[in-house]
Design an enzyme around this catalytic site. Structure first.
Site, PDB file in Angstrom:
ATOM      1  N   GLU A 214       0.884  -1.173   0.000  1.00 18.36           N
ATOM      2  CA  GLU A 214       0.000   0.000   0.000  1.00 18.36           C
ATOM      3  C   GLU A 214       0.914   1.214   0.000  1.00 18.36           C
ATOM      4  O   GLU A 214       1.447   1.597   1.041  1.00 18.36           O
ATOM      5  CB  GLU A 214      -0.896  -0.008   1.253  1.00 18.36           C
ATOM      6  CG  GLU A 214      -1.827  -1.215   1.370  1.00 18.36           C
ATOM      7  CD  GLU A 214      -3.069  -1.093   0.497  1.00 18.36           C
ATOM      8  OE1 GLU A 214      -3.246  -0.062  -0.179  1.00 18.36           O
ATOM      9  OE2 GLU A 214      -3.862  -2.050   0.486  1.00 18.36           O
ATOM     10  N   CYS A 248      -2.288   9.595   2.587  1.00 23.18           N
ATOM     11  CA  CYS A 248      -1.803   8.990   1.340  1.00 23.18           C
ATOM     12  C   CYS A 248      -2.702   9.309   0.146  1.00 23.18           C
ATOM     13  O   CYS A 248      -2.218   9.440  -0.965  1.00 23.18           O
ATOM     14  CB  CYS A 248      -1.663   7.479   1.493  1.00 23.18           C
ATOM     15  SG  CYS A 248      -3.202   6.685   1.990  1.00 23.18           S
TER      16      CYS A 248
HETATM   17  P1  NAD Z   1       8.212   4.850   4.909  1.00 24.51           P
HETATM   18  O1  NAD Z   1       8.213   4.029   3.680  1.00 24.51           O
HETATM   19  O2  NAD Z   1       9.371   5.747   5.148  1.00 24.51           O
HETATM   20  O3  NAD Z   1       8.098   3.931   6.220  1.00 24.51           O
HETATM   21  C1  NAD Z   1       7.066   2.986   6.400  1.00 24.51           C
HETATM   22  C2  NAD Z   1       7.530   1.889   7.330  1.00 24.51           C
HETATM   23  O4  NAD Z   1       8.657   1.242   6.745  1.00 24.51           O
HETATM   24  C3  NAD Z   1       7.964   2.355   8.713  1.00 24.51           C
HETATM   25  O5  NAD Z   1       7.497   1.433   9.673  1.00 24.51           O
HETATM   26  C4  NAD Z   1       9.485   2.324   8.636  1.00 24.51           C
HETATM   27  O6  NAD Z   1      10.106   2.015   9.878  1.00 24.51           O
HETATM   28  C5  NAD Z   1       9.757   1.210   7.643  1.00 24.51           C
HETATM   29  N1  NAD Z   1      10.984   1.432   6.874  1.00 24.51           N
HETATM   30  C6  NAD Z   1      11.564   2.592   6.563  1.00 24.51           C
HETATM   31  N2  NAD Z   1      12.685   2.388   5.843  1.00 24.51           N
HETATM   32  C7  NAD Z   1      12.812   1.060   5.688  1.00 24.51           C
HETATM   33  C8  NAD Z   1      13.754   0.208   5.046  1.00 24.51           C
HETATM   34  N3  NAD Z   1      14.825   0.706   4.408  1.00 24.51           N
HETATM   35  N4  NAD Z   1      13.561  -1.113   5.086  1.00 24.51           N
HETATM   36  C9  NAD Z   1      12.478  -1.632   5.711  1.00 24.51           C
HETATM   37  N5  NAD Z   1      11.545  -0.883   6.337  1.00 24.51           N
HETATM   38  C10 NAD Z   1      11.713   0.441   6.331  1.00 24.51           C
HETATM   39  O7  NAD Z   1       6.851   5.683   4.878  1.00 24.51           O
HETATM   40  P2  NAD Z   1       6.333   6.753   5.889  1.00 24.51           P
HETATM   41  O8  NAD Z   1       7.149   7.998   5.754  1.00 24.51           O
HETATM   42  O9  NAD Z   1       6.184   6.159   7.236  1.00 24.51           O
HETATM   43  O10 NAD Z   1       4.859   7.007   5.326  1.00 24.51           O
HETATM   44  C11 NAD Z   1       4.600   7.885   4.278  1.00 24.51           C
HETATM   45  C12 NAD Z   1       4.373   7.170   2.970  1.00 24.51           C
HETATM   46  O11 NAD Z   1       3.412   6.141   3.132  1.00 24.51           O
HETATM   47  C13 NAD Z   1       3.788   8.072   1.904  1.00 24.51           C
HETATM   48  O12 NAD Z   1       4.416   7.788   0.681  1.00 24.51           O
HETATM   49  C14 NAD Z   1       2.329   7.692   1.857  1.00 24.51           C
HETATM   50  O13 NAD Z   1       1.687   7.969   0.635  1.00 24.51           O
HETATM   51  C15 NAD Z   1       2.399   6.231   2.131  1.00 24.51           C
HETATM   52  N6  NAD Z   1       1.142   5.739   2.672  1.00 24.51           N
HETATM   53  C16 NAD Z   1       0.396   4.896   1.919  1.00 24.51           C
HETATM   54  C17 NAD Z   1      -0.826   4.446   2.382  1.00 24.51           C
HETATM   55  C18 NAD Z   1      -1.704   3.532   1.583  1.00 24.51           C
HETATM   56  O14 NAD Z   1      -2.663   3.017   2.128  1.00 24.51           O
HETATM   57  N7  NAD Z   1      -1.421   3.286   0.327  1.00 24.51           N
HETATM   58  C19 NAD Z   1      -1.262   4.852   3.637  1.00 24.51           C
HETATM   59  C20 NAD Z   1      -0.462   5.709   4.375  1.00 24.51           C
HETATM   60  C21 NAD Z   1       0.749   6.147   3.893  1.00 24.51           C
END
Ligand code: NAD
Length: 469
Positions: A214, A248
């Site tokens: 997602e 998002c």
């Molecule tokens: P992110 O990708 O930075 O982090 C998400 C999760 O992944 C966190 O728990 C983080 O600890 C983990 N993570 C970060 N780097 C990682 C790595 N290198 N390896 C493994 N895990 C890792 O995202 P964010 O900043 O927390 O959230 C914002 C993003 O999420 C935006 O792009 C937004 O559009 C998206 N989002 C999507 C939805 C959806 O339903 N499609 C919902 C909410 C947010």
């Protein structure tokens, strides 16, 4: 919980050993677990609201509607429908299998990992968990480290509700997520950015685990010349600035016909004023803050870059570093090469772009990554049809924003760079299940044998079969 590789491996092994028991649970037993979760959330509701306020200054009303009630709704819907979802679906057979009985059974994937982001830190961790439990899985949960207060309440909630060998929560940052991703889970449900989605998919490939991704992206809102401009402005103002733009599926930018730009922008400013200001002051009680200093400066840089490339500030963003607030901001005349049009904004700045004819807007959308959501504002069916036919997106909402997410009968998810797979309701249950094709051969008339060798002896029947099969 200690998050060393050894501890996480032991946790994984404990859940793996328990997966056989959990997969054999009945709908009634799974519903009992969901009810337990429902009650535990209810008991901790005020702590959850306080945590969301601490992390994101989320107004209690928004926390109730967008976080807690979303999860409670997902639980109630699963409880109402689970026995039907779990019942194998009867399907027909073709001529060759005439006398067989055929079913599609939904078997649990087994051991699942759920990784969540910070923007709706409560519901984006627990909604997938509801689907995972409904489907009969064991689960490890990893909330976002950027929402530490919510992460702590979630840890308490999960610990007091579930045995560790069934559902466990591991707090931590990228290092913990990386360690978890190295374990051979059967399914990984990841919500987060497109960039990290690629990391997750690569890690999953090592074990050929299935994934639901997602992800994010730039979701456009297209306002056509035949739209109700005032309604469009009201709805876009709400959907863009809820949670300070950190949603998002918030409209990332708006396309409006060039002849209507001025009228639309003044309506939009009036809507913002009505929703978020009191006596010309931003009402911070109803308006969230930016999650971290890093995201604050990222957004400030996007704004400054756009202004330096000629964008006009229709509503000036006020950046208050001390409390992480960025007031609602609107830009026009944005250079499409500026950074704000190259990356997901994920904050309270809204570029309003113009088009001469709809094909221009369509060409622009088509030339970029397929977005998570597309919003169309129009009162003409032909315009709506044309936009839907010529573009692709995870979901669509016509004449509104965000609310398509609240219907559990619709799949929620992205397409390509905005995600893979669906969630919510039955689609969530399916994400955590393997659709298993099951055929029962007829005990008395096994006509399958007519295709067994030796073929030479089949004579005329053989010739007919060769043509039919
Ligand atoms: P992110 O990708 O930075 O982090 C998400 C999760 O992944 C966190 O728990 C983080 O600890 C983990 N993570 C970060 N780097 C990682 C790595 N290198 N390896 C493994 N895990 C890792 O995202 P964010 O900043 O927390 O959230 C914002 C993003 O999420 C935006 O792009 C937004 O559009 C998206 N989002 C999507 C939805 C959806 O339903 N499609 C919902 C909410 C947010």
């Amino acid at each position: 919980m200690d998050s060393s590789i050894t501890t996480l491996q032991q946790l994984f092994e404990k859940q793996k050993a328990n997966a056989l028991t959990v997969r054999q649970t009945t709908a009634k037993q799974r519903c009992a677990k969901l009810r337990k979760l429902q009650q535990a959330i209810h008991a901790l509701e005020s702590e959850i609201y306080a945590a969301l306020k601490a992390d994101l200054r989320k107004p209690e009303f928004e926390s109730a509607v967008f976080e807690v009630h979303v999860v409670q709704g997902e639980i109630a819907f699963a409880i109402d429908n689970l026995s039907e979802w779990m019942t194998p679906q009867r399907v027909s057979s073709n001529m060759v299998n005439m006398l067989t009985r055929n079913r599609i059974g939904y078997e649990p994937k087994g051991n699942c990992l759920i990784i969540a982001p910070w923007n709706y830190p409560f519901q984006l961790l627990l909604s997938p968990l509801v689907s995972a439990i409904a489907a009969g899985n064991c689960c490890v949960l990893k909330p976002s480290e950027l929402a530490p207060a919510t992460s702590a309440v979630l840890a308490k909630l999960i610990k007091q509700t579930f045995a560790e060998n069934e559902v466990a929560l591991v707090e931590g940052d990228v290092a913990v997520a990386t360690t978890l991703l190295s374990l051979p889970f059967d399914h990984i449900f990841f919500t987060g950015s497109t960039a990290i989605g690629k990391v997750v998919m690569q890690a999953a490939a090592q074990h050929l685990a299935s994934v639901t991704l997602e992800l994010g992206g730039k979701s456009p809102a297209v306002v056509t010349p035949h739209a109700d401009l005032k309604k469009a402005a009201d709805k876009i103002a709400w959907g863009k600035w809820a949670n300070a733009g950190q949603t998002c599926i918030a409209p990332d930018y708006v396309f409006v016909h060039e002849s209507q730009q001025n009228e639309f922008v003044s309506l939009l400013k009036a809507s913002v004023d009505k929703l978020y200001f009191q006596n010309k002051q931003l009402n911070k009680e109803d308006y969230g803050k930016i999650i971290s200093a890093r995201h604050f400066s990222r957004l400030k840089n996007l704004w400054e870059d756009a202004i330096s490339k000629g964008a006009k500030a229709e509503l000036e963003g006020v950046f208050s570093e001390s409390d992480g607030t960025i007031s609602p901001a609107i830009l026009t005349q944005v250079d499409r090469n500026s950074r704000i049009m190259q990356e997901e904004i994920f904050g309270p700045i809204l570029p309003v772009l113009t088009y001469k004819n709809s094909s221009e807007a369509i060409a622009y959308i088509r030339s970029h990554d397929k977005p998570l959501a597309l919003y169309v504002f129009s009162n003409r069916n032909s315009e709506i049809k044309s936009l839907l036919e010529k573009t692709s997106s995870g979901g669509v909402c016509v004449n509104d924003v965000l609310i398509h997410l609240s219907n559990p009968y619709l799949p929620f998810g992205g397409v390509g760079p905005s995600g893979t797979g669906g969630s919510h309701g039955f689609f969530g249950f399916k994400a955590f299940s393997h659709e298993r094709g099951i055929m029962y051969q007829n005990r008395f008339f096994d006509i399958g044998k007519i295709v067994y060798p030796p073929y030479k002896r089949k004579g005329i029947i053989g010739k007919i079969l060769k043509r039919l099969m």
